[in-house]
Design a protein around this motif. Sequence first.
Motif, PDB file in Angstrom:
ATOM      1  N   ILE A 599       0.883  -1.179   0.000  1.00 51.02           N
ATOM      2  CA  ILE A 599       0.000   0.000   0.000  1.00 51.02           C
ATOM      3  C   ILE A 599       0.916   1.223   0.000  1.00 51.02           C
ATOM      4  O   ILE A 599       1.867   1.288   0.791  1.00 51.02           O
ATOM      5  N   ASP A 600       0.650   2.171  -0.898  1.00 55.54           N
ATOM      6  CA  ASP A 600       1.444   3.409  -0.904  1.00 55.54           C
ATOM      7  C   ASP A 600       0.561   4.551  -1.408  1.00 55.54           C
ATOM      8  O   ASP A 600      -0.669   4.398  -1.511  1.00 55.54           O
ATOM      9  N   ASP A 601       1.198   5.675  -1.764  1.00 51.54           N
ATOM     10  CA  ASP A 601       0.413   6.844  -2.170  1.00 51.54           C
ATOM     11  C   ASP A 601      -0.417   6.593  -3.436  1.00 51.54           C
ATOM     12  O   ASP A 601      -1.412   7.269  -3.686  1.00 51.54           O
ATOM     13  N   GLU A 602      -0.001   5.612  -4.237  1.00 50.65           N
ATOM     14  CA  GLU A 602      -0.762   5.299  -5.461  1.00 50.65           C
ATOM     15  C   GLU A 602      -2.012   4.478  -5.155  1.00 50.65           C
ATOM     16  O   GLU A 602      -2.924   4.392  -5.967  1.00 50.65           O
ATOM     17  N   GLY A 603      -2.042   3.822  -4.037  1.00 51.23           N
ATOM     18  CA  GLY A 603      -3.197   2.996  -3.679  1.00 51.23           C
ATOM     19  C   GLY A 603      -2.755   1.616  -3.215  1.00 51.23           C
ATOM     20  O   GLY A 603      -1.688   1.458  -2.609  1.00 51.23           O
ATOM     21  N   LEU A 604      -3.589   0.612  -3.528  1.00 53.86           N
ATOM     22  CA  LEU A 604      -3.293  -0.760  -3.115  1.00 53.86           C
ATOM     23  C   LEU A 604      -2.811  -1.551  -4.334  1.00 53.86           C
ATOM     24  O   LEU A 604      -3.510  -1.625  -5.348  1.00 53.86           O
ATOM     25  N   HIS A 605      -1.617  -2.121  -4.209  1.00 52.56           N
ATOM     26  CA  HIS A 605      -1.062  -2.917  -5.302  1.00 52.56           C
ATOM     27  C   HIS A 605      -1.355  -4.386  -5.015  1.00 52.56           C
ATOM     28  O   HIS A 605      -1.005  -4.890  -3.933  1.00 52.56           O
ATOM     29  N   ILE A 606      -1.994  -5.028  -5.992  1.00 53.16           N
ATOM     30  CA  ILE A 606      -2.356  -6.440  -5.811  1.00 53.16           C
ATOM     31  C   ILE A 606      -1.919  -7.239  -7.031  1.00 53.16           C
ATOM     32  O   ILE A 606      -1.626  -6.668  -8.080  1.00 53.16           O
ATOM     33  N   VAL A 607      -1.905  -8.562  -6.860  1.00 52.80           N
ATOM     34  CA  VAL A 607      -1.715  -9.444  -8.003  1.00 52.80           C
ATOM     35  C   VAL A 607      -2.911 -10.396  -8.019  1.00 52.80           C
ATOM     36  O   VAL A 607      -3.239 -11.016  -7.002  1.00 52.80           O
ATOM     37  N   VAL A 608      -3.572 -10.476  -9.170  1.00 51.93           N
ATOM     38  CA  VAL A 608      -4.710 -11.396  -9.312  1.00 51.93           C
ATOM     39  C   VAL A 608      -4.337 -12.391 -10.397  1.00 51.93           C
ATOM     40  O   VAL A 608      -4.161 -12.006 -11.549  1.00 51.93           O
ATOM     41  N   GLY A 609      -4.213 -13.645 -10.023  1.00 52.76           N
ATOM     42  CA  GLY A 609      -3.643 -14.610 -10.964  1.00 52.76           C
ATOM     43  C   GLY A 609      -2.176 -14.218 -11.168  1.00 52.76           C
ATOM     44  O   GLY A 609      -1.426 -14.113 -10.200  1.00 52.76           O
ATOM     45  N   ASP A 610      -1.803 -13.951 -12.433  1.00 53.42           N
ATOM     46  CA  ASP A 610      -0.434 -13.478 -12.690  1.00 53.42           C
ATOM     47  C   ASP A 610      -0.413 -11.983 -12.977  1.00 53.42           C
ATOM     48  O   ASP A 610       0.635 -11.434 -13.300  1.00 53.42           O
ATOM     49  N   GLU A 611      -1.570 -11.366 -12.877  1.00 55.86           N
ATOM     50  CA  GLU A 611      -1.672  -9.989 -13.353  1.00 55.86           C
ATOM     51  C   GLU A 611      -1.536  -8.973 -12.209  1.00 55.86           C
ATOM     52  O   GLU A 611      -2.383  -8.924 -11.304  1.00 55.86           O
ATOM     53  N   PRO A 612      -0.456  -8.170 -12.253  1.00 59.34           N
ATOM     54  CA  PRO A 612      -0.351  -7.135 -11.228  1.00 59.34           C
ATOM     55  C   PRO A 612      -1.344  -6.002 -11.518  1.00 59.34           C
ATOM     56  O   PRO A 612      -1.558  -5.659 -12.679  1.00 59.34           O
ATOM     57  N   ARG A 613      -1.956  -5.480 -10.476  1.00 60.26           N
ATOM     58  CA  ARG A 613      -2.921  -4.379 -10.652  1.00 60.26           C
ATOM     59  C   ARG A 613      -2.716  -3.361  -9.553  1.00 60.26           C
ATOM     60  O   ARG A 613      -2.364  -3.717  -8.428  1.00 60.26           O
ATOM     61  N   THR A 614      -2.971  -2.115  -9.881  1.00 55.44           N
ATOM     62  CA  THR A 614      -2.952  -1.094  -8.833  1.00 55.44           C
ATOM     63  C   THR A 614      -4.370  -0.546  -8.708  1.00 55.44           C
ATOM     64  O   THR A 614      -4.936  -0.068  -9.694  1.00 55.44           O
ATOM     65  N   LEU A 615      -4.916  -0.680  -7.517  1.00 56.32           N
ATOM     66  CA  LEU A 615      -6.236  -0.098  -7.273  1.00 56.32           C
ATOM     67  C   LEU A 615      -5.983   1.309  -6.744  1.00 56.32           C
ATOM     68  O   LEU A 615      -5.459   1.476  -5.630  1.00 56.32           O
ATOM     69  N   ALA A 616      -6.295   2.315  -7.567  1.00 55.42           N
ATOM     70  CA  ALA A 616      -6.014   3.707  -7.172  1.00 55.42           C
ATOM     71  C   ALA A 616      -7.094   4.172  -6.200  1.00 55.42           C
ATOM     72  O   ALA A 616      -8.073   4.806  -6.580  1.00 55.42           O
ATOM     73  N   VAL A 617      -6.904   3.794  -4.940  1.00 53.72           N
ATOM     74  CA  VAL A 617      -7.945   4.087  -3.944  1.00 53.72           C
ATOM     75  C   VAL A 617      -7.475   5.153  -2.961  1.00 53.72           C
ATOM     76  O   VAL A 617      -6.280   5.331  -2.749  1.00 53.72           O
ATOM     77  N   ASP A 618      -8.454   5.831  -2.372  1.00 54.12           N
ATOM     78  CA  ASP A 618      -8.144   6.846  -1.358  1.00 54.12           C
ATOM     79  C   ASP A 618      -8.026   6.203   0.016  1.00 54.12           C
ATOM     80  O   ASP A 618      -7.352   6.715   0.898  1.00 54.12           O
TER      81      ASP A 618
END
Length: 671
Positions: A599-618
Amino acid sequence: MNTAYPHLLEPLDLGFTQLRNRVLMGSMHIGLEDKARDFDKLAAFFAARAKGGVALAVTGGFSPNREGWLYPFASKLSSKREVGPHRDVTSAVHEAGGKIALQILHAGRYSYHPLSVSASAVKSPINPFKPRAMSERGIRSTIADYARCAVLAREAGYDGVEIMGSEGYLINQFTAPRVNRRDDGWGGPIENRARFAVEIVKAVREAVGPDFIIIFRLSMLDLVEGGNTWDEVLFQAKAIEAAGATMINTGIGWHEARVPTIVTSVPRAAFGFVPEKLRPEVSIPVIAVNRINTPEIAEDLLARGACDMVSLARPLLADPEFVNKAARGGAQDINTCIACNQACLDHTFALKRASCLVNPYAAYETELVRKPAEVVKQVAVVGAGPAGMTAAVELAERGHQVTLFERGKAVGGQFRLAARIPGKEEFTETLRYYTRRLDTLGVTVRLGVEVDIEMLTDFDEVILASGVTGRVPAIPGIDHPSVLQYAEAIEQSERVGPRVAVIGAGGIGFDVSELLSSAESTALDPAAWYAEWGVNPAIDSAGGIAAKATPASPRQIWLLQRKKESLGKGLGKTSGWVHRSSLRDRGVHMIGGVHYERIDDEGLHIVVGDEPRTLAVDSVVVCAGQLSDRSLEDPLREGGIPFHVVGGAHEAAELDAKRAIRQATEIALKV
Ligand code: NAP
Ligand code: SF4
């Protein structure tokens, strides 16, 4: 007579017999009906409700034959040798001053076995077994089976029967075109589709004579495609009256309907408008049902002429003394059903004995018995969540001197958080009930106190109900300012931004998502609730259904879990689908199989399956389960003070209020 509820407490004259007030205890399958050896428990269960003032109770459903079984070897009354055990039930109720009717329920295509039958061979979406279409001969013999069942009920000492014609069971399968595809005299126009119901009522009346109560539970709002129109409901009601029914009870929704009808988020008395519409059209008493859980709501329905009786089922599990308490002006002392279904219907569907989350004595009247304490002790209870409050109340009921310590500013613990969730407003009733009991029983309640071992040395015994703390998962950045624990998000939801990730999709993750995706609670606004779930209060569409119009979510939400399975699998059997459907309708993204990176200023970084994703959340809200708080355990052991650990402090995994309250009750009965 108590003037607060004059209509509720007014006797009802049925001509050949009188009911002492307007409270009918609606049918519930408790799980004690299937085996003769359990009938002593069933007798004690009903006797407690009759002692508590219920005018007329209705048993769980008994099938008139084998095909109609809910499941193999389920409750049935079709032969003389099955009558005997029922006499224990009827005599216990009569001794307690009440009356009781046996419900005759043929499950039709809801039967969970391969012998099932129906109007037509149309499988239900909620049952793997496809029914066989009944032959003319089969129909005739089934009608005779209903009559025989009613005669046997009379022999067993029942005051009447309720013929179950709603909720999508066999009779309803004949009345609605959804299942009835016949082209003989039992299908087609409503005159034919209603014939099975009418012939059953006629046959039962003929067999039992004029002085026996026949309630017909009529499906007035099917809430499914292919349901009856209001004109067809009216036709049935009039024909059933003419056939000899004594009263008409209301049925709302088939079991396969996708509209919730009794869960806690359904507004109180939400379906009162249905019997209200029917009542002027018939001259026999009409009974209102569903989400009537306080004497005020019941009185209002009766006073405004919506019905002649009210049917309460779960509220009488929660408090068998409901009627007596209302009558003596003690409505504040009623342990209110919060419509959670956790210990009643969820048990029934899991083929377990039903009880009640807020009243574990329900259906355990002969096993869980409260006796006065032999030696009065000074007992400290540490923590005033559901487990601590229950322990304190039960101990005080038995005569112990109890001090209840709570570090927060109010009693309630996790229950207080739950009560803030839209659609869970009922939970405040349990807090009201416990607060009142603690006060009446003279428990010393000390709020805002952080207990240490020195404060406990003068007590004879201690109940450690110190509850849980939220688990903090080891995700890099978990101390980022955007992260909140669920308790903070619930108590200060204004701190949660417009885009939010929820870590953990257990009961609390779902609750938090419900809160964050709701602008307001539709449970408190029937019109908004009808729109949300597609109920047509004008009943000018078949089945009473309309298009859904779900209010938009004020936030964009991602609800996450690590498990690969679909979200919400562990939620309650009878309520989980409502939560899932409600979040889906509000556009909540539900993602399983998630690995949390950081978790950082960009939001929550996750990996789903093999795919990295950044959820740009407040905001990131942590709902990752709990850990037990038992920091006082070692000091108590070292100090030699006898103690018992209960509730979340005992075991945090799979904790719920049902287990906490039951466990606290059982321990308090032994101190
Ligand atoms: P829970 O049901 O145990 O759910 C915890 C969630 O957190 C799971 O989705 C779990 O899924 C995830 N999780 C666990 N450890 C984690 C970790 N280290 N890192 C990230 N995620 C983690 O607990 P709860 O939601 O806090 O609820 C507690 C109890 O309250 C429940 O057992 C429930 O019975 C009761 N409750 C009931 C209701 C109801 O409506 N009946 C409502 C609220 C609460 P993954 O491990 O797959 O990520
Ligand atoms: Fe009501 Fe819940 Fe008790 Fe069932 S378990 S009777 S729904 S409070």
